[in-house]
Design a protein around this motif. Structure first.
Motif, PDB file in Angstrom:
ATOM      1  N   UNK A   4       0.838  -1.197   0.000  1.00 50.56           N
ATOM      2  CA  UNK A   4       0.000   0.000   0.000  1.00 50.56           C
ATOM      3  C   UNK A   4       0.873   1.247   0.000  1.00 50.56           C
ATOM      4  N   UNK A   5       0.311   2.298  -0.527  1.00 48.49           N
ATOM      5  CA  UNK A   5       0.992   3.581  -0.585  1.00 48.49           C
ATOM      6  C   UNK A   5      -0.017   4.673  -0.259  1.00 48.49           C
ATOM      7  N   UNK A   6       0.491   5.822   0.128  1.00 50.54           N
ATOM      8  CA  UNK A   6      -0.390   6.971   0.263  1.00 50.54           C
ATOM      9  C   UNK A   6       0.217   8.149  -0.480  1.00 50.54           C
ATOM     10  N   UNK A   7      -0.668   9.039  -0.882  1.00 51.90           N
ATOM     11  CA  UNK A   7      -0.264  10.223  -1.643  1.00 51.90           C
ATOM     12  C   UNK A   7      -0.829  11.449  -0.954  1.00 51.90           C
ATOM     13  N   UNK A   8      -0.108  12.551  -1.067  1.00 47.85           N
ATOM     14  CA  UNK A   8      -0.569  13.836  -0.549  1.00 47.85           C
ATOM     15  C   UNK A   8      -1.050  14.662  -1.738  1.00 47.85           C
ATOM     16  N   UNK A   9      -2.355  14.792  -1.870  1.00 46.02           N
ATOM     17  CA  UNK A   9      -2.952  15.525  -2.979  1.00 46.02           C
ATOM     18  C   UNK A   9      -3.187  16.951  -2.489  1.00 46.02           C
ATOM     19  N   UNK A  10      -2.555  17.920  -3.166  1.00 46.65           N
ATOM     20  CA  UNK A  10      -2.593  19.307  -2.688  1.00 46.65           C
ATOM     21  C   UNK A  10      -3.171  20.258  -3.729  1.00 46.65           C
ATOM     22  N   UNK A  55     -15.060  12.835 -11.168  1.00 48.83           N
ATOM     23  CA  UNK A  55     -13.621  12.873 -11.439  1.00 48.83           C
ATOM     24  C   UNK A  55     -13.254  13.750 -12.633  1.00 48.83           C
ATOM     25  N   UNK A  56     -14.194  13.972 -13.537  1.00 49.24           N
ATOM     26  CA  UNK A  56     -13.911  14.816 -14.706  1.00 49.24           C
ATOM     27  C   UNK A  56     -13.703  16.279 -14.318  1.00 49.24           C
ATOM     28  N   UNK A  57     -14.083  16.651 -13.080  1.00 48.42           N
ATOM     29  CA  UNK A  57     -13.915  18.025 -12.594  1.00 48.42           C
ATOM     30  C   UNK A  57     -12.531  18.258 -11.998  1.00 48.42           C
ATOM     31  N   UNK A  58     -11.681  17.219 -12.009  1.00 53.98           N
ATOM     32  CA  UNK A  58     -10.359  17.287 -11.380  1.00 53.98           C
ATOM     33  C   UNK A  58      -9.280  16.891 -12.383  1.00 53.98           C
ATOM     34  N   UNK A  59      -8.185  17.619 -12.365  1.00 60.22           N
ATOM     35  CA  UNK A  59      -6.961  17.211 -13.067  1.00 60.22           C
ATOM     36  C   UNK A  59      -5.882  17.029 -12.012  1.00 60.22           C
ATOM     37  N   UNK A  60      -5.084  15.976 -12.157  1.00 52.98           N
ATOM     38  CA  UNK A  60      -3.986  15.705 -11.233  1.00 52.98           C
ATOM     39  C   UNK A  60      -2.651  15.813 -11.962  1.00 52.98           C
ATOM     40  N   UNK A  61      -1.632  16.244 -11.219  1.00 55.30           N
ATOM     41  CA  UNK A  61      -0.309  16.444 -11.789  1.00 55.30           C
ATOM     42  C   UNK A  61       0.760  15.859 -10.869  1.00 55.30           C
ATOM     43  N   UNK A  62       1.743  15.193 -11.460  1.00 56.93           N
ATOM     44  CA  UNK A  62       2.934  14.766 -10.744  1.00 56.93           C
ATOM     45  C   UNK A  62       3.686  16.052 -10.409  1.00 56.93           C
ATOM     46  N   UNK A  63       3.909  16.302  -9.121  1.00 51.15           N
ATOM     47  CA  UNK A  63       4.452  17.580  -8.678  1.00 51.15           C
ATOM     48  C   UNK A  63       5.878  17.444  -8.127  1.00 51.15           C
ATOM     49  N   UNK A  64       6.618  16.435  -8.576  1.00 54.62           N
ATOM     50  CA  UNK A  64       8.001  16.295  -8.104  1.00 54.62           C
ATOM     51  C   UNK A  64       8.854  17.477  -8.531  1.00 54.62           C
ATOM     52  N   UNK A  65       8.584  18.017  -9.712  1.00 54.16           N
ATOM     53  CA  UNK A  65       9.291  19.208 -10.181  1.00 54.16           C
ATOM     54  C   UNK A  65       8.255  20.330 -10.270  1.00 54.16           C
ATOM     55  N   UNK A  83       4.255   7.323  -9.925  1.00 54.79           N
ATOM     56  CA  UNK A  83       3.998   7.823  -8.578  1.00 54.79           C
ATOM     57  C   UNK A  83       4.612   6.902  -7.543  1.00 54.79           C
ATOM     58  N   UNK A  84       5.169   7.498  -6.503  1.00 56.59           N
ATOM     59  CA  UNK A  84       5.808   6.749  -5.435  1.00 56.59           C
ATOM     60  C   UNK A  84       5.132   7.059  -4.103  1.00 56.59           C
ATOM     61  N   UNK A  85       5.387   6.225  -3.119  1.00 53.00           N
ATOM     62  CA  UNK A  85       4.789   6.387  -1.798  1.00 53.00           C
ATOM     63  C   UNK A  85       5.109   7.770  -1.226  1.00 53.00           C
ATOM     64  N   UNK A  86       4.105   8.388  -0.631  1.00 52.35           N
ATOM     65  CA  UNK A  86       4.190   9.694   0.030  1.00 52.35           C
ATOM     66  C   UNK A  86       4.459  10.850  -0.922  1.00 52.35           C
ATOM     67  N   UNK A  87       4.182  10.656  -2.182  1.00 47.69           N
ATOM     68  CA  UNK A  87       4.427  11.712  -3.169  1.00 47.69           C
ATOM     69  C   UNK A  87       3.367  12.804  -3.106  1.00 47.69           C
ATOM     70  N   UNK A  88       3.784  14.020  -3.422  1.00 46.19           N
ATOM     71  CA  UNK A  88       2.857  15.138  -3.552  1.00 46.19           C
ATOM     72  C   UNK A  88       2.304  15.139  -4.965  1.00 46.19           C
ATOM     73  N   UNK A  89       0.988  15.211  -5.049  1.00 46.16           N
ATOM     74  CA  UNK A  89       0.287  15.299  -6.328  1.00 46.16           C
ATOM     75  C   UNK A  89      -0.484  16.612  -6.320  1.00 46.16           C
ATOM     76  N   UNK A  90      -0.307  17.411  -7.343  1.00 43.79           N
ATOM     77  CA  UNK A  90      -1.041  18.674  -7.442  1.00 43.79           C
ATOM     78  C   UNK A  90      -2.419  18.401  -8.035  1.00 43.79           C
ATOM     79  N   UNK A  91      -3.418  19.149  -7.548  1.00 44.58           N
ATOM     80  CA  UNK A  91      -4.787  18.992  -8.011  1.00 44.58           C
ATOM     81  C   UNK A  91      -5.329  20.356  -8.425  1.00 44.58           C
ATOM     82  N   UNK A  92      -6.041  20.377  -9.546  1.00 40.69           N
ATOM     83  CA  UNK A  92      -6.739  21.593  -9.967  1.00 40.69           C
ATOM     84  C   UNK A  92      -8.185  21.227 -10.277  1.00 40.69           C
ATOM     85  N   UNK A  93      -9.060  22.221 -10.142  1.00 41.18           N
ATOM     86  CA  UNK A  93     -10.481  22.028 -10.396  1.00 41.18           C
ATOM     87  C   UNK A  93     -10.896  22.748 -11.675  1.00 41.18           C
ATOM     88  N   UNK A  94     -11.967  22.267 -12.250  1.00 44.01           N
ATOM     89  CA  UNK A  94     -12.579  22.950 -13.384  1.00 44.01           C
ATOM     90  C   UNK A  94     -13.388  24.119 -12.833  1.00 44.01           C
TER      91      UNK A  94
END
Length: 135
Positions: A4-10, A55-65, A83-94
């Protein structure tokens, strides 16, 4: 064996912690469905989050850089997305106009965030007498 892994969606100042039991099977779309569920179950929803119903109202981005966030594809597994464990993922809304927000994650100002911990010391009254006080 899957682990299992978890992600921080910000998004802005908001953070949602999302767990996944099997990142090699779960897709980005599955992650977005969990985010929609989390947004709908919060007690104090902001009006922007209240508009997010699918889910169509959300876009996710790999935010390592942070200078070059990479859009995640709904059909890819979390592992195949890199994606790796404990990674930050950026989220934007429509937006209501149908456009997408800009990718933005607020960086905490440590001095401001810790101000509430610096309370004034309480005045404590010490009594010198050791005996019982008279009424």
């Amino acid at each position: 064996m899957a682990t299992s892994q978890y992600y921080r969606v910000k998004r802005n100042t908001q953070t949602i912690f999302v767990n996944t039991a099997n990142p090699s099977v779960d897709t980005v779309l599955t992650l977005k469905q969990r985010i929609v569920k989390a947004l709908s179950s919060t007690r104090e929803r902001d009006e922007t989050a209240a508009r997010i119903t699918t889910p169509a109202d959300i876009h996710l981005f790999d935010y390592r850089n942070p200078n070059r966030p990479v859009a995640l594809v709904d059909s890819k597994t979390l592992t195949n997305s890199g994606l790796v464990d404990q990674q930050v993922i950026a989220m934007v809304f429509k937006t209501p106009a149908g456009a997408w927000e800009d990718v933005y994650i607020a960086t905490p100002d440590m001095a401001t965030d810790l101000d509430y911990l610096e309370d004034e010391p309480e005045e404590v009254e010490y009594r010198a007498s050791k005996g019982k006080e008279r009424a």
